[in-house]
Design a protein around this motif. Structure first.
Motif: not given
Ligand SMILES: [Zn+2]
Length: 465
Positions: A60-78, A362-372
């Protein structure tokens, strides 16, 4: 007697496909439920991917609260990527919320349930992203026969072994049906991944009513017969829809043209496709740089034919590698799935502007425009989606010779489905249901507390419009 809610997820289902299955009478039990229900188009999350969408539906919450954006994510040092799991989900999911409020839940194949978080009253069978299927010991008697594809075990679907695939699907449906009938639950949650997996590879065959695929849907339909007799509120839902597209888009190719991406010949930022045991060719053959440059100047139809001829000359099971990959170390910005990671933060506005200008975006957003929320830090700097309405969909993260290619292929579309049935509902089409509304609606129906920071609302089942 406490009320019971059953959520049956059909990953990737869209109305135009379901209507065909109804027309052909492949899913009569679901058709019967749908006829009596509130129903509507359910817009997926941005991006319309299974990880963020199912997790949003279940929290019931957006990715900014639950933390999941995709199946894989870059490590901190990329330097690479890692596959997300249950520990990356930073918010309780509804099967857990129900259990901590002293009711019982069963949860089958919800993405990112591995490793299982042990909560009294929440009984889980893990999902296809698990290295292996695990289940709560309390339901072992039913779950022990459940056969899933997992990260460690390829689906027989990939080899078109239809009988083996049907046997596997049957083991899953039979397990779900037994759990529905024989265990004590207040919330039953199952996601069937089969529609998504079939639509990705065999969309045209589904739409041609291929018998080998129809029997999969018919098998799944058995669950809807049982659920009609066991649940007071039935929610049938998909995390996104599916459609045919005409053009493939390579975002990293576009970013390379803007001078933001550096390329290299091997893939550091692996996606889930690299981790799954999909039909990997035995030998990877790298096309010479000169031929690569030459091919990239040709129209894509000729390029495809040339590539086929080339592969044929080299014989059988060889994958000709025509592409470059991003070099995360030396790129200023790069795309990984629907996210763009920008290393020099002052470039973010500039990159968003260039993305918005492109006709295939179709659309491009800075993350803070979509998620909190507190997990905003775990999100990519920019979120980008293709121009679905003009027939574009993303292909992959490679740096292809051209930014867009003419290809007919099936892929996710934002429009999913939602069907709600209880005694109270009047059958009708409703608008405005959000992925975030499902969890508060379930909790409300069961008389439980709804988290104060939910992003959803309780759907009014009696007076929905
Ligand atoms: Zn999905």
């Amino acid at each position: 007697m406490k009320r019971r809610v059953a959520v049956i997820g059909l990953d990737g289902m869209a109305w135009h496909i379901l209507d065909k299955l109804f027309e052909w009478n492949i899913m009569p039990n679901l058709k019967n439920i749908t006829r009596k229900s509130l129903k509507g188009v359910l817009p997926s999350t941005i991006p319309p991917e299974s990880g963020p969408a199912w997790t949003s539906i279940a929290t019931g919450v957006n990715p900014g609260k639950h933390g999941i954006f995709g199946f894989t994510k870059p490590t901190e040092d990329y330097s690479g990527t890692h596959i997300v799991n249950s520990q990356d989900v930073k918010y309780l999911r509804v099967h857990e919320m129900v259990a901590v409020q002293n009711l019982k839940s069963v949860c089958v194949n919800q993405l990112l349930t591995y490793p299982i978080k042990r909560i009294h009253g929440a009984y889980v069978i893990t999902d296809w992203l698990s290295p292996e299927i695990k289940y709560s010991p309390e339901i072992a008697q039913y779950a022990k026969n459940y056969q899933g594809p997992t990260l460690g075990k390829a689906s027989p679907l990939l080899e078109k072994n239809w009988d083996a695939h049907y046997t596997e699907v049957s083991s899953r449906v039979d397990t779900v049906n037994a759990l529905l009938e024989k265990t004590d639950w207040n919330l039953f949650w199952v996601v069937y991944s089969e529609p998504d997996h079939l639509f990705h590879r065999y969309y045209d065959s589904v739409m041609r009513k291929d018998r080998r695929l129809m029997r999969i849907f018919a098998k799944i339909d058995e669950t809807f017969k049982i659920v009609s007799n066991t649940a007071d509120l039935i929610i049938v839902i998909s995390d996104h829809g599916f459609r045919k597209f005409s053009y493939g888009v390579y975002v990293n190719t576009y970013l390379e043209k803007l001078g933001l991406v550096n390329s290299m010949r091997h893939q550091a930022m692996k996606t889930i496709v690299c981790h799954r045991q999909v039909d990997k060719p035995k030998i990877q053959f790298r096309i010479p740089e000169s031929l690569y440059r030459y091919l990239s100047r040709l129209p894509s139809s000729i390029e495809l034919i040339m590539l086929r001829v080339y592969k044929h000359l080299l014989k059988a099971n060889i994958r000709a590698q025509l592409t470059n990959h991003i070099d995360p170390k030396f790129s200023k910005a790069f795309a990984h799935g629907f996210g763009i990671y920008v290393k020099e933060k002052e470039l973010i506005d500039h990159v968003v502007m260039y993305l918005k200008k492109a006709p295939f975006i179709g659309g491009a957003w800075k993350k803070e425009e979509l998620y909190t929320g507190k997990q905003l830090k775990a999100m990519p700097d920019i979120v980008v989606i293709p121009n679905y309405e003009k027939g574009f969909a993303f292909r992959s993260d490679i740096i292809a010779p051209k930014t867009t290619v003419r290809r007919d292929f099936s892929n996710h579309h934002p429009n999913g489905i939602v069907i709600l049935y209880s005694e109270d509902v009047k059958p009708s089409w409703v608008k405005g249901i959000s992925v975030y509304d499902i969890t508060p609606t379930i909790l409300n129906f069961l008389g439980l507390n709804i988290p104060g920071d939910t992003d959803g609302k309780v759907i009014d089942l009696k007076n929905a419009k």
